[in-house]
Design a protein around this motif. Structure first.
Motif, mmCIF file in Angstrom:
data_model
loop_
_atom_site.group_PDB
_atom_site.id
_atom_site.type_symbol
_atom_site.label_atom_id
_atom_site.label_comp_id
_atom_site.label_asym_id
_atom_site.label_seq_id
_atom_site.Cartn_x
_atom_site.Cartn_y
_atom_site.Cartn_z
ATOM 1 N N GLY A 1 -114.731 137.770 12.334
ATOM 2 C CA GLY A 1 -115.350 139.083 12.041
ATOM 3 C C GLY A 1 -115.048 139.374 10.686
ATOM 4 O O GLY A 1 -113.319 139.397 10.946
ATOM 5 N N ALA B 1 -121.025 147.002 12.085
ATOM 6 C CA ALA B 1 -121.209 145.830 12.560
ATOM 7 C C ALA B 1 -122.567 145.396 12.468
ATOM 8 O O ALA B 1 -122.623 144.024 12.927
ATOM 9 C CB ALA B 1 -121.468 146.375 14.558
ATOM 10 N N THR C 1 -115.826 143.819 11.930
ATOM 11 C CA THR C 1 -115.336 144.064 12.802
ATOM 12 C C THR C 1 -113.874 144.691 12.596
ATOM 13 O O THR C 1 -113.985 146.080 14.551
ATOM 14 C CB THR C 1 -115.076 142.996 13.953
ATOM 15 O OG1 THR C 1 -114.423 142.043 12.945
ATOM 16 C CG2 THR C 1 -116.277 142.251 14.271
ATOM 17 N N GLN D 1 -113.596 148.735 19.743
ATOM 18 C CA GLN D 1 -113.165 147.735 18.191
ATOM 19 C C GLN D 1 -112.104 148.237 17.687
ATOM 20 O O GLN D 1 -111.196 149.670 17.913
ATOM 21 C CB GLN D 1 -114.224 148.868 17.626
ATOM 22 C CG GLN D 1 -114.749 147.561 16.270
ATOM 23 C CD GLN D 1 -116.054 147.936 15.415
ATOM 24 O OE1 GLN D 1 -116.881 148.774 16.438
ATOM 25 N NE2 GLN D 1 -115.995 147.785 14.507
ATOM 26 N N ASP E 1 -113.292 138.934 18.251
ATOM 27 C CA ASP E 1 -114.225 139.115 17.220
ATOM 28 C C ASP E 1 -114.779 138.172 16.315
ATOM 29 O O ASP E 1 -113.820 137.745 15.939
ATOM 30 C CB ASP E 1 -113.165 140.384 16.717
ATOM 31 C CG ASP E 1 -112.580 141.076 17.048
ATOM 32 O OD1 ASP E 1 -112.935 141.549 18.846
ATOM 33 O OD2 ASP E 1 -111.796 142.745 16.950
ATOM 34 N N ILE F 1 -117.857 141.062 19.992
ATOM 35 C CA ILE F 1 -116.141 142.362 19.471
ATOM 36 C C ILE F 1 -115.559 142.642 20.564
ATOM 37 O O ILE F 1 -116.497 142.966 22.244
ATOM 38 C CB ILE F 1 -116.874 144.302 18.854
ATOM 39 C CG1 ILE F 1 -117.967 144.311 17.836
ATOM 40 C CG2 ILE F 1 -115.981 144.763 18.961
ATOM 41 C CD1 ILE F 1 -118.362 145.894 16.998
ATOM 42 N N TRP G 1 -121.961 142.151 20.295
ATOM 43 C CA TRP G 1 -122.408 143.368 20.206
ATOM 44 C C TRP G 1 -123.619 143.450 20.375
ATOM 45 O O TRP G 1 -124.407 143.280 19.665
ATOM 46 C CB TRP G 1 -121.459 143.587 18.705
ATOM 47 C CG TRP G 1 -122.526 145.342 18.124
ATOM 48 C CD1 TRP G 1 -123.065 145.397 17.310
ATOM 49 C CD2 TRP G 1 -122.146 146.733 18.523
ATOM 50 N NE1 TRP G 1 -123.081 146.745 17.355
ATOM 51 C CE2 TRP G 1 -123.019 147.426 18.308
ATOM 52 C CE3 TRP G 1 -121.181 147.401 19.843
ATOM 53 C CZ2 TRP G 1 -122.266 148.778 17.874
ATOM 54 C CZ3 TRP G 1 -121.404 148.473 20.040
ATOM 55 C CH2 TRP G 1 -121.709 149.027 19.432
#
Ligand SMILES: [Zn+2]
Length: 430
Positions: free
Chosen positions: A69, A123, A128, A153, A379, A422, A427
């Motif tokens: 992420g 997001a 992330t 998170q 993530d 996440i 998510w």
């Protein structure tokens, strides 16, 4: 034992920094990655992962890219609702747009509303983790942490401290900044995936007494990050020199008060003097490049190639809402453009590394986030390299992975973000 999921696609991870040696060879790709209990447990060939985790669920992303992420190490979440405000340079922009908006965060309900909106928008853009300035109001920090905690998170944030050159209603004092910051740090630092950052906005809005108080707090909590701004615009630098006539340079206004260290994050760092570059490198501080902000507010061209070559630690950030986008894809594109204007274009591997592992390193979190490897927190962002007709037709001609990724970096937005994970979960919105 918790359930395991095996994700398949083009799993992209970094074996080393693409700034050391051939950038294209810094990454590896795998067929699959296994996630369990919020962590990455394995990556490799699908056949091997199936054998190791026979009961695992499977989630197939086809030819999409699965990478860490995005990590945005310099943002102001309270500026969400005033992003893209027209026509001002730094000091006027703060006075005209930023300070009136930040005033509203005295209201905890407003702070909670914007925190949720900001985390939804980011997001959707594949981000992330972020490190955010809040406002002077402790409520603004509590609202952000509470919302991030609900979402599981990993975030870093701190109360912005200002005791001069800001309007009535947006000023604290040296003592209240210390007390409020300490109370928030004690309440939140290390809770779930939350970290506290000591946050003097920048030296023009803090008296020497406040900077000293922040330095004292950091000395008491050296494991915390300290975030601020440094050498963004030439007018600002001249102002700093007039406010601190004894200082050798802008960085010295922090160094003098114990606000220079390896856990320090210095946003912008564009117009650095030789002594500043030396000191930042010697202490191993992190410089945060905010390219969309630097062009939007007209600040200047960050010297990525030169600073990397001398061994600085560097992260890449949006600087929302001085930056003009919530998207780290757009931010990578702007970093590429600034590199071009300085005669040193960045390779797509370098751009993607900056937005993931590089920024995780700047936050001191490279052992937990920012890469796809066993033991890391799960993530992840799943990127569609054909998210629009314009991007798809270019990617179709690509002969290498990096050639396929680059059009999405340059032309992509939240439509390229096919899915976000996440903390080991897909998510799906709050
Ligand atoms: Zn900033």
């Amino acid at each position: 034992m918790s359930a395991t999921t095996i994700l398949t696609g083009r799993v992209l991870s970094f074996a080393r920094s693409p700034f050391d040696g051939d950038p294209a060879a810094a990454a590896r790709t795998d067929e699959a990655v296994a996630v369990a209990g919020g962590h990455i447990v394995a990556r490799g060939a699908l056949e091997d992962l199936r054998a190791a985790y026979p009961g695992a669920e499977r989630r197939d992303y086809g030819d999409k890219v699965i990478c860490a992420g995005f990590i945005d190490p310099h943002v102001h979440y309270p500026q969400t609702a005033m992003i893209a405000s027209w026509g001002k340079r730094l000091i006027d922009w703060l006075n005209s747009y930023t300070f009136p908006e930040e005033m509203k965060f005295a209201d905890p309900a407003y702070a909670a509303k914007i925190a949720a909106r900001y985390l939804d928008l980011t997001a959707a853009a594949g981000t992330t983790t972020m490190c955010s300035f809040c406002t002077i109001h402790p409520e603004s920090v509590a609202a952000f942490f509470a919302e991030a905690q609900t979402r599981g998170q990993r975030v870093v944030a701190g109360k912005t401290c200002m005791d001069r050159n800001a309007p009535e209603g947006l000023r604290d004092t040296a003592q209240s900044a210390y007390d409020d910051s300490k109370a928030l740090l004690t309440r939140w630092h290390g809770v779930d995936r939350i970290s506290y950052a000591i946050t003097p906005r920048f030296s023009p809005t803090s008296t020497p007494e406040q900077l000293e108080a922040m330095g004292a707090l950091w000395a008491e909590h050296p494991d915390c990050l300290m975030q601020t701004h440094l050498s963004e615009q030439t007018d600002e630098i001249a102002w700093v020199k007039s406010l601190f006539p004894e200082a050798r340079d802008y960085l010295d206004t922090y160094e003098e008060f114990g606000l220079l260290g390896a856990n320090g994050l210095y946003g912008h760092a564009i117009h650095l003097e030789p002594r500043e570059r030396d000191r930042l490198r010697e202490v191993g501080a992190a410089l945060i490049h905010c390219p969309t902000s630097n062009t939007f507010i007209g600040s200047g061209l960050f010297d990525m190639a030169g600073l990397m070559a001398e061994g600085q630690r560097i992260g890449l950030a949006t600087d929302t809402g001085g930056g003009s986008s919530f998207s780290m894809l757009r931010t990578m594109a702007a970093a590429y453009e600034i590199g071009q204007l300085r005669g040193a274009p960045l390779h797509p591997a370098q751009l993607l590394w900056l937005a993931t592992a590089g920024s995780a390193g700047a936050l001191g979190l490279a052992d937990r986030i920012g890469n796809v490897a066993p033991g890391m927190e799960a993530d992840l962002v799943v990127l569609d390299l054909a998210s629009t007709p314009a991007i798809a037709q270019r990617a179709a001609e690509a002969e290498t992975l990096w050639e396929a990724v680059f059009p999405t970096i340059m032309m992509g937005d939240d439509r390229a973000v096919a899915e976000v994970w996440i903390g080991g979960k897909v998510w799906r919105g709050a």
